[in-house]
Structures are given as structure tokens and as C-alpha cells.
Design a protein around this motif. Structure first.
Motif: not given
Length: 199
Positions: A133-138
Motif C-alpha cells: 500500500l502507498s502512503c497518502a500524498t498530494l
């Protein structure tokens, strides 16, 4: 109302600084990487910087101040002393007023949403061997859209201020030929009165 050079310079400067900050926010977006916790099998996200949030909020504030100055000087088009009706300047003032507000609201929405999303940090997200899973980024392009709308707001605000200044009557309207009509109407009466007195 004459166009004030100082007001134009202030509006332009605030918009340009907001534009530069929005570009800086786009280039300094937070990035993250997933690292394992040294004490257990969980993983978490490590973010590098929050400068983009600060730049975005600063651009948001400067753009808001500029819009308040424009609408304060012109009294938001609706509360002034009146515009010359039926003129090209009045039509242009209304059109650029709408363009200015639409671009302003769009830019503010992009800057505020981008700043809020960039400030959101994912912390502990799971355990090993449960999927990547990826980290939340803009996402890329949010602050860039805000910067583009900021330039459009600058153009709309300056042209609206210029057109409003040309169409502003200052509370006085010209009534052409009003004085001439009254004089010509009273002159024959005076001439007829003088003829009756001689008779």
C-alpha cells in the motif's frame, strides 16, 4: 473614478507573489516512503517536508487580500454610486467581474484543498506481507492549477478595475441638451409678454 496606479500595483504584486508561492508549493510537494518499524512488524510512512502546505496557505491569504482590495475599491460592483448605462465599459466591467470571481474561487479552492491534502500524513498503515500500500500524498498538478487560476484572476481583476473606473459615474449622470431645451422654451414666452405690454 480615476484609475489609481498604486491600487493597480498592489493588486498586481499580491497576485504575482501568490503565483510564485503556488509554483513553489507545487515543486515542494511532500513525498513519503514506507519504512519498517524497528520494534515490531508494522510499517509506517516517513514524509520529507511540509513546506508546500505553508506556501499554499500563504498564497491563499495573499490572493484573498488582493480580492478584498479590488472589491473594496469598486464596492463589489453592486454597492457603488452607479455605472454609465448602455456603455461598452459597463459591459466589460460586468464580464471581467464574473471572470475575476470565478478564477478567484477556483484558485482559492485549489490552494486550500492542496494545502489540506499535503498536510495529511499517513502513519502506521499495516504489517509486512499484507500488500504493498502507498502512503497518502498530494497528486501532481493541484497547486499548478491554482497558480494558473491565480494569473487568470490577476488579468480579470485588473481589467475589471480598469473598466469599472471608466464606467463609474461617481453619482452624477449627464443630461444632454437639458439646459438648451429650457432656454429655448422660455424665450418665446418672454417675447410674447413684451409684445402684449407694448400693445
Amino acid at each position: 473614478m480615476a484609475v489609481s496606479i498604486s491600487i493597480s500595483v498592489i493588486i498586481t504584486s499580491l497576485h504575482l507573489v501568490a503565483f510564485v508561492l503556488a509554483i513553489g508549493a507545487e515543486s515542494r510537494r511532500s513525498t513519503a516512503k514506507v519504512v519498517p518499524d524497528q520494534y515490531d512488524e508494522s510499517t509506517y510512512c516517513v514524509y520529507d517536508t511540509d513546506a508546500s502546505t505553508v506556501y499554499g496557505l500563504a498564497a491563499f491569504g495573499l490572493l484573498l487580500i488582493s480580492q478584498m482590495i479590488v472589491n473594496g475599491v469598486t464596492r463589489c460592483l453592486c454597492f457603488g454610486k452607479g455605472l454609465v448605462t448602455g456603455s461598452c465599459s459597463t459591459t466589460c466591467a460586468i464580464i471581467f467581474f464574473i471572470v475575476s470571481w470565478l478564477s478567484f474561487l477556483g484558485a482559492e479552492a485549489c490552494l486550500l484543498a492542496g494545502s489540506a491534502r499535503n498536510a495529511y500524513h499517513t502513519k502506521y498503515r499495516g504489517f509486512f506481507r499484507q500488500g504493498d500500500l502507498s502512503c497518502a500524498t498530494l497528486r501532481r498538478g493541484v497547486f499548478a492549477a491554482g497558480a494558473a487560476l491565480t494569473l487568470l484572476s490577476l488579468i480579470g481583476s485588473i481589467l475589471y478595475y480598469w473598466a469599472h473606473s471608466r464606467a463609474d459615474t461617481g453619482g452624477w449622470e449627464k443630461h444632454q441638451n437639458e439646459g438648451v431645451g429650457m432656454t429655448s422654451a422660455s424665450y418665446p414666452q418672454q417675447q410674447q409678454t413684451g409684445e402684449f405690454e407694448k400693445a
